[in-house]
Design an enzyme around this catalytic site. Structure first.
Site, PDB file in Angstrom:
ATOM      1  N   SER A   1     -10.284  39.402 -14.620  1.00  0.00           N
ATOM      2  CA  SER A   1     -10.426  38.065 -15.189  1.00  0.00           C
ATOM      3  C   SER A   1     -11.864  37.579 -14.955  1.00  0.00           C
ATOM      4  O   SER A   1     -12.796  38.210 -15.441  1.00  0.00           O
ATOM      5  CB  SER A   1      -9.375  37.123 -14.598  1.00  0.00           C
ATOM      6  OG  SER A   1      -9.265  35.944 -15.361  1.00  0.00           O
TER       7      SER A   1
ATOM      8  N   ASP B   1      -2.865  39.696 -23.980  1.00  0.00           N
ATOM      9  CA  ASP B   1      -3.429  38.717 -23.050  1.00  0.00           C
ATOM     10  C   ASP B   1      -3.677  37.385 -23.768  1.00  0.00           C
ATOM     11  O   ASP B   1      -4.477  37.320 -24.702  1.00  0.00           O
ATOM     12  CB  ASP B   1      -4.752  39.263 -22.501  1.00  0.00           C
ATOM     13  CG  ASP B   1      -5.287  38.461 -21.325  1.00  0.00           C
ATOM     14  OD1 ASP B   1      -4.923  37.282 -21.184  1.00  0.00           O
ATOM     15  OD2 ASP B   1      -6.092  39.025 -20.558  1.00  0.00           O
TER      16      ASP B   1
ATOM     17  N   HIS C   1      -2.403  39.674 -19.204  1.00  0.00           N
ATOM     18  CA  HIS C   1      -3.518  39.401 -18.305  1.00  0.00           C
ATOM     19  C   HIS C   1      -3.282  40.123 -16.980  1.00  0.00           C
ATOM     20  O   HIS C   1      -3.023  39.520 -15.940  1.00  0.00           O
ATOM     21  CB  HIS C   1      -3.633  37.892 -18.102  1.00  0.00           C
ATOM     22  CG  HIS C   1      -4.968  37.447 -17.594  1.00  0.00           C
ATOM     23  ND1 HIS C   1      -6.143  37.665 -18.277  1.00  0.00           N
ATOM     24  CD2 HIS C   1      -5.324  36.791 -16.457  1.00  0.00           C
ATOM     25  CE1 HIS C   1      -7.154  37.154 -17.605  1.00  0.00           C
ATOM     26  NE2 HIS C   1      -6.689  36.636 -16.481  1.00  0.00           N
TER      27      HIS C   1
END
Length: 648
Positions: free
Chosen positions: A480, A565, A597
């Site tokens: 991320s 995602d 994600h």
């Protein structure tokens, strides 16, 4: 130094497969235990058994049956049944499911397309319940407006769901009282500030109880008693403090001393008394606020000290007589206990991973140092199990996501896997990380790729200056925001790192901001304050977006992405891979069509880290080791990865 034969090469599946058991929760009446454990497909499922059956060693009953991906969020209902959330292949459109333990029936309470139950809205729970209203749950759902969550009510007996309360515009959290009335909400204002709104006992219109500036934080903790709101905020303070606010008079009282930001609060389930608060300057530190609770915490702290572990309180019975605890050590899997207040005794339940119970793991050290501008920094070093004084190791800089989050002390699979392979691991809580103080948080505003990035470089130099690092072999790895940091590492500072691994990281900050999930719109003004506005700060965002520096990449790069995602879209990875190819560069790109994600399928998780292990070992020197037979372009059986190699 090479890894000695006395340190066994631990299989990847032991680190990245699912634990034997984890996340235990005592039932409200104290008679049963629910926990997560692998089902036949090896993904995490909810299991339930009575405490008597558990103590006698009888098998538990699996009560959920999702086919492929882990269940991550579940809770008991007050009447002794199970609620859980599950999405589809990582899309984060979470449905709420109810499991009747009497019949074994599972019911999807929110069978609506394109909506999500948001567990962060109602006091961080998936569902709010009140003893005064048995069989009823309240939860946040964006059914009527994809951009906005309101409070819905469900009757468990019938499964009937109806709108219960409309929240103010841009509300991102709410507090509900025992009569099921929404009494407080936090809203994000269009200028980046936020406001705490409350309703008095007469339930008349909303009243502003507190305004917070763009540098401040507010989070709602819950209702204590009839009309006392518990709130954590930094308005007027350098740290997030715990305070009570009288909902009728709006009088505020600070409840705990200021150390670092409040991280957790333990409230008595039956009396609503605030028992203790937890700060975490590097190790979890509980401050007891209730004299009657002191002996109980003393007993828990003594047990934790014996294990060099930090304390987490997971849940408690309705009468608060029994607590479920996690004792989290750095070099051992998490151990779970029940604490019985009547006897002041801890009852061991289980460890999370029996296969790691008797093998050497790396020691974890909380460290403090300074950034180049003098800002105080904190982080964690995980040492290889064979580390000796004056040894130097290849370093992996492991960058946490968020970025408005933090790393904590305790066992973690990724650093221990790397340590077992021969790496030293540094996890920096760079500026912008939460949990410390306002100065540390706000020093990261509009500093993506700038001071936030130089903090990462300074973390490496700290470890180098201690004489711990083979400087020719330093990798950057993260997910991320950490994935963005990995991309920034090989574009903004192209020769600082030996290689990089990006997991679901954004490459263009403007397209990231333009494609957030619709129900994150309340946070958009905050993103603009903290990251930069796509119009007003256009040049800034372009200057620190790795996409526009793809031509500078000279180090090996591995990029991974989940196709579903909702936060960092697939296009974020696709566009930088295309740019690298257009400039004649090289990159290895791994796409998982059934993930979001991160990796919710244990098979895909094992597969990705097997690829990362081979990739790192190619570039990080002869001190590290790798599992035989693995390749970057070959998949673990059952994994969905699509691998594309660009260049050489």
């Amino acid at each position: 130094m090479t890894v000695p034969d006395t340190v066994p090469l631990i299989p990847l599946a032991t680190f990245f497969g699912n634990p034997d058991r984890g996340s235990p929760r005592i039932s409200p009446d104290g008679t049963s235990l629910a926990f997560l454990a692998p089902g036949p497909a090896k993904n995490l499922q909810v299991h339930v058994q009575s405490l008597d059956a558990f103590r006698s060693g009888e098998p538990a009953t699996q009560v959920t049956h999702h086919k492929s991906h882990d269940i991550r969020f579940f809770q008991w209902t007050r009447d002794g049944n199970i609620l859980f959330l599950q999405d589809t292949d990582g899309d984060e459109d979470f449905h709420l499911y109810y499991v009747s333990l009497a019949t074994g029936e599972t019911r999807d309470l929110t069978p609506f397309a394109g909506v999500t139950v948001w567990r962060e809205v109602v006091e961080g729970k998936a569902v709010f319940e009140s003893l005064a209203h048995p069989g009823v749950g309240l939860f946040a759902l964006n059914k009527d407006d994809a951009k906005h969550h309101d409070i819905y009510k469900v009757e468990y007996a019938t499964g009937e769901v109806e709108l219960h309360a409309v929240l103010p515009d841009r509300a991102d959290s709410a507090v509900i009282d025992k009569d099921l009335q929404v009494r407080a909400a936090k809203v994000a204002n269009l200028d980046g500030t936020s406001s705490l709104l409350v309703r008095k006992s007469n339930l008349d219109e909303w009243v502003v109880a507190k305004d917070a500036g763009v540098l401040d934080e507010i989070s709602l903790v819950g209702i204590a008693g009839e009309s006392t709101l518990l709130v954590a905020h930094s308005v007027g303070f350098d740290t997030v403090v715990l305070a009570s606010i009288n909902l009728d008079t709006l009088e505020e009282t600070e409840l705990a001393e200021r150390v670092t930001d409040i991280q957790d609060v333990k409230v008595h389930n039956a009396t609503d008394a605030v028992l203790a608060v937890m700060h975490d300057p590097g190790r979890a530190t509980w401050t007891v606020l209730d004299d009657d609770a002191q002996p109980h915490f003393d007993a828990i702290f003594a047990a934790a000290a014996d294990l060099d572990a930090d304390v987490q309180i997971l849940n408690a019975t309705s009468d608060d007589a029994t607590w479920t605890l996690a004792l989290v050590a750095g070099d051992a899997p998490t151990r779970y206990f029940l604490y019985h207040k009547g006897t002041q005794q801890l009852e061991f339940l289980f460890g999370a991973n029996a296969a790691l119970a008797d093998v050497p793991l790396g020691k974890v050290e909380s460290v403090n140092y300074e950034a180049r501008d003098g800002l105080a920094q904190q982080g964690y070093l995980t040492f290889p199990p064979h580390a000796e004084p004056d040894s130097q190791f290849p370093l992996v800089l492991l960058v946490h996501g968020g970025p408005w989050a933090r790393d904590n002390y305790g066992y973690s699979a990724i650093p221990q896997w790397l340590a077992n392979r021969g790496y030293l691991v540094m996890q920096p809580n760079y500026r912008g990380s939460t949990g410390f103080n306002k100065k540390h948080l706000t020093a990261g505003f509009k500093e993506w790729g700038r001071a936030m990035h130089t903090d990462l470089l300074d973390a490496v130099e700290y470890a180098v200056e201690r004489g711990l690092v083979d400087r020719e072999h330093v990798a950057i790895v993260g997910g991320s925001y950490g994935g963005y940091a990995a991309l920034a590492g090989v574009t903004l500072t192209p020769e600082f790192f030996t290689c990089a691994v990006d997991i679901v990281g954004p490459s263009n900050l403007k397209t990231l901001l333009a494609t957030i999930p619709p129900y994150w719109e309340a946070f958009l003004s905050s993103f603009h304050t903290r990251m930069g506005h796509p119009e007003h700060d256009s040049d800034l965002l372009d200057s620190v977006s790795p996409l526009f520096h793809a031509d500078k990449i000279v180090r090996p790069l591995l990029i991974s992405q989940g196709a579903n995602d909702p936060r960092v879209k697939q296009a974020e990875s696709e566009q930088i891979v295309a740019a690298i190819e257009a400039h004649g560069g090289s990159v290895t790109y791994v796409l998982y069509p059934d993930e979001g994600h991160g990796w919710s399928s244990p098979t895909n998780r094992i597969d990705f880290f097997s690829k990362a292990e081979v990739f790192l070992a190619q570039w990080m020197g002869d001190q590290v080791r790798v599992t035989e037979g693995l390749t970057v372009d070959g998949n673990v059986e059952g994994a969905s990865a699509i691998v594309r190699v660009v260049g050489e």
